[in-house]
Design a protein around this motif. Structure first.
Motif, PDB file in Angstrom:
ATOM      1  N   PRO A 255       0.645  -1.161   0.114  1.00 21.46           N
ATOM      2  CA  PRO A 255       0.031   0.513   0.113  1.00 21.46           C
ATOM      3  C   PRO A 255       0.501   1.511   0.323  1.00 21.46           C
ATOM      4  CG  PRO A 255      -0.116  -1.037   1.953  1.00 21.46           C
ATOM      5  CD  PRO A 255       0.806  -1.687   1.208  1.00 21.46           C
ATOM      6  N   ASP A 256       2.067   1.108   0.133  1.00 23.64           N
ATOM      7  CA  ASP A 256       2.974   1.962   0.614  1.00 23.64           C
ATOM      8  C   ASP A 256       3.878   3.034  -1.157  1.00 23.64           C
ATOM      9  OD1 ASP A 256       3.005   2.423   2.593  1.00 23.64           O
ATOM     10  OD2 ASP A 256       4.330   1.228   2.831  1.00 23.64           O
ATOM     11  N   LYS A 257       2.934   2.643  -2.296  1.00 22.75           N
ATOM     12  CA  LYS A 257       3.300   2.639  -3.822  1.00 22.75           C
ATOM     13  C   LYS A 257       2.520   4.235  -3.711  1.00 22.75           C
ATOM     14  CE  LYS A 257       2.993  -1.350  -5.839  1.00 22.75           C
ATOM     15  NZ  LYS A 257       3.435  -2.173  -6.929  1.00 22.75           N
ATOM     16  N   PRO A 258       3.188   4.312  -4.529  1.00 19.33           N
ATOM     17  CA  PRO A 258       2.392   5.890  -5.280  1.00 19.33           C
ATOM     18  C   PRO A 258       0.864   5.373  -5.884  1.00 19.33           C
ATOM     19  CG  PRO A 258       4.359   5.927  -5.921  1.00 19.33           C
ATOM     20  CD  PRO A 258       4.246   5.106  -5.639  1.00 19.33           C
ATOM     21  N   LEU A 259      -0.288   6.473  -5.501  1.00 20.16           N
ATOM     22  CA  LEU A 259      -1.941   5.703  -5.593  1.00 20.16           C
ATOM     23  C   LEU A 259      -1.765   6.812  -7.317  1.00 20.16           C
ATOM     24  CD1 LEU A 259      -3.982   4.534  -4.308  1.00 20.16           C
ATOM     25  CD2 LEU A 259      -4.704   5.836  -3.225  1.00 20.16           C
ATOM     26  N   ILE A 260      -2.666   6.215  -8.150  1.00 22.94           N
ATOM     27  CA  ILE A 260      -2.983   6.306  -9.419  1.00 22.94           C
ATOM     28  C   ILE A 260      -4.446   6.139  -8.402  1.00 22.94           C
ATOM     29  CG2 ILE A 260      -3.633   6.135 -11.128  1.00 22.94           C
ATOM     30  CD1 ILE A 260      -0.712   5.230 -12.220  1.00 22.94           C
ATOM     31  N   LEU A 413       4.488  10.241 -13.053  1.00 24.61           N
ATOM     32  CA  LEU A 413       5.646   9.704 -11.655  1.00 24.61           C
ATOM     33  C   LEU A 413       6.665   9.219 -11.769  1.00 24.61           C
ATOM     34  CD1 LEU A 413       2.900   6.709 -11.965  1.00 24.61           C
ATOM     35  CD2 LEU A 413       2.816   7.992  -9.826  1.00 24.61           C
ATOM     36  N   SER A 414       7.624   9.331 -12.916  1.00 23.02           N
ATOM     37  CA  SER A 414       9.085   9.345 -12.597  1.00 23.02           C
ATOM     38  C   SER A 414       9.622  10.709 -12.432  1.00 23.02           C
ATOM     39  CB  SER A 414       9.064   8.582 -14.028  1.00 23.02           C
ATOM     40  OG  SER A 414       8.840   9.580 -15.235  1.00 23.02           O
ATOM     41  N   ASP A 415       8.894  11.441 -12.578  1.00 26.57           N
ATOM     42  CA  ASP A 415      10.112  13.038 -12.530  1.00 26.57           C
ATOM     43  C   ASP A 415       8.586  13.298 -10.776  1.00 26.57           C
ATOM     44  OD1 ASP A 415      10.986  15.443 -12.359  1.00 26.57           O
ATOM     45  OD2 ASP A 415      11.276  15.796 -14.006  1.00 26.57           O
ATOM     46  N   LYS A 416       9.611  13.593  -9.769  1.00 30.48           N
ATOM     47  CA  LYS A 416       9.868  13.896  -8.530  1.00 30.48           C
ATOM     48  C   LYS A 416       9.519  15.455  -8.654  1.00 30.48           C
ATOM     49  CE  LYS A 416      10.494   9.569  -6.399  1.00 30.48           C
ATOM     50  NZ  LYS A 416      11.283   9.030  -5.395  1.00 30.48           N
ATOM     51  N   LYS A 417      10.635  16.384  -9.608  1.00 31.23           N
ATOM     52  CA  LYS A 417      11.033  17.613  -8.999  1.00 31.23           C
ATOM     53  C   LYS A 417       9.791  18.267  -9.913  1.00 31.23           C
ATOM     54  CE  LYS A 417      14.049  21.025 -10.957  1.00 31.23           C
ATOM     55  NZ  LYS A 417      15.084  21.815 -10.516  1.00 31.23           N
ATOM     56  N   TRP A 419       7.149  16.916  -9.825  1.00 31.92           N
ATOM     57  CA  TRP A 419       5.621  16.413 -10.234  1.00 31.92           C
ATOM     58  C   TRP A 419       5.904  17.597  -8.515  1.00 31.92           C
ATOM     59  CZ3 TRP A 419       3.531  15.849  -4.510  1.00 31.92           C
ATOM     60  CH2 TRP A 419       2.418  15.589  -4.783  1.00 31.92           C
ATOM     61  N   ARG A 420       6.537  17.636  -8.018  1.00 32.74           N
ATOM     62  CA  ARG A 420       6.095  18.964  -6.582  1.00 32.74           C
ATOM     63  C   ARG A 420       6.151  19.994  -7.508  1.00 32.74           C
ATOM     64  NH1 ARG A 420      10.455  15.986  -4.614  1.00 32.74           N
ATOM     65  NH2 ARG A 420      11.846  17.757  -5.370  1.00 32.74           N
ATOM     66  N   THR A 421       6.394  20.603  -8.561  1.00 36.63           N
ATOM     67  CA  THR A 421       5.953  21.894  -8.659  1.00 36.63           C
ATOM     68  C   THR A 421       4.733  22.102  -9.551  1.00 36.63           C
ATOM     69  OG1 THR A 421       8.091  22.293  -9.988  1.00 36.63           O
ATOM     70  CG2 THR A 421       6.692  23.210 -11.055  1.00 36.63           C
ATOM     71  N   TRP A 422       4.759  20.866 -10.005  1.00 37.36           N
ATOM     72  CA  TRP A 422       2.681  20.800 -10.747  1.00 37.36           C
ATOM     73  C   TRP A 422       1.695  20.700  -9.044  1.00 37.36           C
ATOM     74  CZ3 TRP A 422       2.200  17.670 -15.521  1.00 37.36           C
ATOM     75  CH2 TRP A 422       3.173  18.420 -16.537  1.00 37.36           C
ATOM     76  N   ALA A 423       1.859  20.169  -8.402  1.00 41.03           N
ATOM     77  CA  ALA A 423       1.443  20.711  -7.358  1.00 41.03           C
ATOM     78  C   ALA A 423       1.168  21.686  -6.621  1.00 41.03           C
ATOM     79  CB  ALA A 423       1.809  19.338  -5.777  1.00 41.03           C
ATOM     80  N   LYS A 424       1.691  22.149  -6.679  1.00 38.77           N
ATOM     81  CA  LYS A 424       1.949  24.119  -6.145  1.00 38.77           C
ATOM     82  C   LYS A 424       1.253  25.038  -7.728  1.00 38.77           C
ATOM     83  CE  LYS A 424       6.554  24.137  -3.786  1.00 38.77           C
ATOM     84  NZ  LYS A 424       7.570  24.465  -3.286  1.00 38.77           N
ATOM     85  N   ASN A 425       1.324  24.562  -8.657  1.00 43.00           N
ATOM     86  CA  ASN A 425       0.719  25.156  -9.490  1.00 43.00           C
ATOM     87  C   ASN A 425      -0.854  24.744  -9.623  1.00 43.00           C
ATOM     88  OD1 ASN A 425       3.067  25.716 -10.619  1.00 43.00           O
ATOM     89  ND2 ASN A 425       3.368  24.635 -12.837  1.00 43.00           N
ATOM     90  N   GLY A 426      -0.696  24.347  -9.052  1.00 41.73           N
ATOM     91  CA  GLY A 426      -2.009  23.695  -9.284  1.00 41.73           C
ATOM     92  C   GLY A 426      -3.490  24.544  -7.567  1.00 41.73           C
ATOM     93  N   LEU A 427      -2.945  23.687  -6.913  1.00 42.54           N
ATOM     94  CA  LEU A 427      -3.005  24.968  -5.942  1.00 42.54           C
ATOM     95  C   LEU A 427      -3.601  26.628  -5.964  1.00 42.54           C
ATOM     96  CD1 LEU A 427      -0.935  24.072  -2.682  1.00 42.54           C
ATOM     97  CD2 LEU A 427      -3.201  23.153  -3.525  1.00 42.54           C
TER      98      LEU A 427
END
Length: 725
Positions: A255-260, A413-417, A419-427
């Protein structure tokens, strides 16, 4: 028509299908209870808070069905101080899917009119309809009441049909399931009529609405939808229920894997089959992430409606085919209160939200994901294009291609940096573009322009008007309906007196005509005799109803009388009888077959009726003046039309004063109506003499009508109590 600049406005919203209530929306329960439901409820709430909105009534269908909550049978439910849900009867009491609602929509038109009457006659300044079914209802109300219509399509028939065909569905199969032919015809009529079409994206306008014949670019306004940011937020701000997390994690080996995460209704258009193929055929994707599918609620798949059963069964079979056990979760019950937590759970595990739908005009779940700090993958179609541009937190993919879905998910999923940028962009994008106050402010500015632009146009074109500019058919308590030839017309002096009497009392009751003439012929003869065009015109012996100077047809009446009507077969069968000659082509109508009669040769009407029934043909035979025979649908006649109007407009039948002179007036003269037979009547009506509420006047023509008005004291009819909605 008032505008927001003058005073706060009254908005009537209409959303016909699905399960609508103020709290605990059952999104995903079925194919009809999805993003549209959230949108209309939240929009009604937000509009109710706006200072220039007096009130919002969200009209939907009342449902009394033991299989759904009793909440949906409550006639009225408050949303906010100035916003409420109104549930009106429409068709069977049981819950119906939207494709089965079409035969009952005219009843909702009538019920809305009754409701407005019950509210004391305060008419809305604006109608806002959602989806094609409500659009159909709103168009009728808009035409009848002279109120501008704003429409939001949410999903369109043309592109949906096109995508289903591209996915391999058979044309005959999807027509049976979705009733596209009728839906697209309704959408064309709405586009032709509506004052403004609201879309969430530019792509809807350019690539979807442009497929329609009545596409008019100038009427469209892009107003991105809002989202409730008090519910959807990133994982750091709120805790995630350990109970919910355990409910999900029990499905997973790791269960600890990233979740789609995907959240959708179990219907073909949502393309769960394509998503499972994308996940099942990619070993790399299975190694990197788990898949959580929230596809509505169920106790037993076998209890779902047939189309949902099929989707869910194929889903389970495909999970087994790809051996995805331990990697895919499909929980049975996830409440709406839990949905924001699921977004946060996926975001905390650095996962991805995916919308794999074949077509997506709206994309509400993408906005919710972005508001939760969760990047997304979405169809390269419709709403997602604008959301990606505004939020910069997702990838577009060709969702017809499962490999393309898999590739986009792996990319995120493969580009963590990133991912973080897009998470902030979305907000940030949600705060800037997709909040309800911004949506409503833009909406009200556009509505204000519509009301200012349309005010003069509607006042010129109102179907049935008072001096105030308001339609008064829902407000009158009585009606005077007269035949034309040899009743209303025939004596100029008494006609002038009657016309003067009508003008003095304009607005107190409706004036109408009921005639065997066609609508064109009726209008011409009235103009020749200088009679104002009535508020109601029942023509072609009751087979057609029109309203006012614009001659707006009552489509509900046409749909009602179509029952068992086979015009061509009737015409063929009538050749069997002597003494009948078809009248001229201009006297023939869609719902009227007319003959000139030789009374010495024509057999008795009973014999004609028996012959027609023996061939399974059904028609009403109307014989008048010993000269004419009209065949009408079994539900059509002047009398039936008057009773239909009584129901539609909430005017008691006993408050209809009807005047006639011949056999084709018979049915409207008897019963609870106040019947007046003018002094120059045909012998055919003598059989009515002595009947209660049938007055035989001595005066001829209009003088006889005035005599009947005095006899019944028609001018003194008092308003009767209006029933509760």
């Amino acid at each position: 028509m008032s505008t927001p600049d003058e005073r706060p406005i009254y908005i009537m919203m209409i959303s016909m299908h699905g399960l609508i209530r103020a709290e605990n929306l059952e999104l995903g329960r079925d194919a009809d209870t999805g993003g549209q439901i959230t949108y209309v409820v939240e929009l009604a709430r937000a509009l109710g808070k706006h200072p220039m909105v007096e009130k919002v009534d969200l009209i939907t269908r009342r449902i009394e069905d033991e299989n759904v909550s009793k909440d949906y049978s409550v006639p009225e439910e408050q949303l906010e101080q100035n916003a409420r849900i109104i549930r009106l009867p429409c068709g069977p009491r049981r819950y119906l899917r939207k494709e089965s609602l079409w035969p009952h929509l005219d009843q909702m038109v009538d019920q809305c009119l009754h409701f407005l009457r019950s509210q004391g006659g305060r008419l809305p300044d604006l109608l806002h309809t959602h989806y094609a079914d409500a659009g159909y209802v709103g168009r009728q109300l808009s035409l009848l009441l002279g109120i501008p219509q704003v429409h939001t399509g949410h999903s369109l028939g043309h592109p949906k049909r096109q995508r289903l065909l591209a996915a391999g569905r058979k044309a005959s199969s999807i027509e049976r399931q979705f009733n596209f032919e009728r839906r697209i015809a309704a959408e064309e009529s709405i586009l032709e009529h509506a004052s403004m079409i609201v879309t969430s994206t530019q792509q809807e306008i350019d690539e979807q609405y442009s497929m329609y014949r009545h596409f008019d670019y100038q009427r469209f306004r892009v107003i991105p939808p809002g989202t409730d940011t008090t519910r959807f937020s990133p994982p750091g701000r709120r805790k995630i229920s350990s109970e919910l997390q355990a409910q999900i994690d029990r499905f997973f080996s790791n269960p600890d894997k990233p979740l789609i995460l995907t959240i959708c209704r179990p219907e073909v258009r949502k393309n769960l089959k394509g998503l499972i193929a994308a996940f099942g055929e990619s070993t790399e994707l299975q190694q990197q992430a788990n898949l959580l599918i929230v596809a509505g609620a169920r106790d037993d798949i076998r209890q779902l409606e047939e189309s949902q059963q099929q989707v869910m069964l194929e889903l389970l079979l495909d999970i087994d085919r790809y051996d995805l056990w331990g990697k895919v979760a499909i929980p049975k019950h996830v409440s709406q209160d839990n949905i924001p937590e699921l977004y946060r759970l996926a975001a905390r595990r650095r996962g991805v939200f995916v919308n794999a739908a074949l077509t997506e005009p709206f994309g509400l779940t993408l906005i919710e994901a972005a508001a939760s700090g969760l990047p997304f993958v979405a169809p390269d179609d419709g709403g997602p294009r604008d959301i990606v541009q505004n939020c910069r937190s997702g990838l577009l993919a060709n969702t017809l291609d499962s490999n393309a879905i898999a590739s986009a998910l792996l990319d995120l999923l493969s580009d963590k940096k990133r991912w973080r940028t897009w998470a902030k962009n979305g907000l940030a994008g949600i705060r800037r573009h997709y909040n309800w106050p911004a949506h409503v402010n833009t909406y009200m500015k556009q509505v204000s322009q519509v009301l200012r632009r349309d005010r003069k146009r509607w006042r010129r074109q109102l179907v049935i008007t008072l001096d105030s500019g308001k339609s008064y058919m829902p407000l009158v308590n009585s009606a005077l309906i007269s035949d034309i030839d040899n009743t209303l017309l025939g004596d100029k002096r008494s006609l002038r007196q009657l016309v003067h009497w009508l003008k003095e009392r304009k607005g107190k009751f409706a004036f109408g005509i009921a005639t065997g003439r066609t609508i064109e012929s009726a209008v011409n003869i009235l103009r020749q005799w200088q009679v104002p065009i009535p508020e109601v015109l029942i023509t072609s012996v009751g087979s057609e109803i029109h309203y006012g100077a614009r001659l707006i047809p009552d489509t509900g009446w046409a749909n009602h009388i179509r029952h068992k009507w086979r015009r061509d077969a009737l015409e063929e069968a009538m050749k069997y009888f002597p003494g009948l000659t078809l009248q001229a082509e201009e006297n023939q109508r869609e719902f009227k077959l007319s003959y000139i009669v030789d009374p010495d040769k024509m057999p008795p009407l009973e014999e004609i009726n028996l012959h027609l029934r023996s061939q399974q043909l059904f028609a009403q035979l109307i014989y008048s003046h010993n000269e004419f025979l009209d065949l009408l649908p079994i539900r059509a006649s002047k009398g039936h039309a008057i009773r239909y109007l009584a129901y539609k407009w909430g005017v008691p039948v006993r408050h209809f004063l009807v005047a006639g002179d011949s056999g084709n007036d018979h049915e409207m003269l008897v019963g609870d109506t106040l019947g007046v037979v003018v002094g120059n009547h045909s012998q055919e009506l003598e059989q009515l003499r002595g009947m209660e509420q049938v007055y035989f006047a001595k005066g001829h023509y209009a003088a006889g009508i005035l005599e009947g008005i005095a006899h019944y004291r028609f001018d003194e009819i008092e308003p009767s109590p209006v029933s509760e909605h």
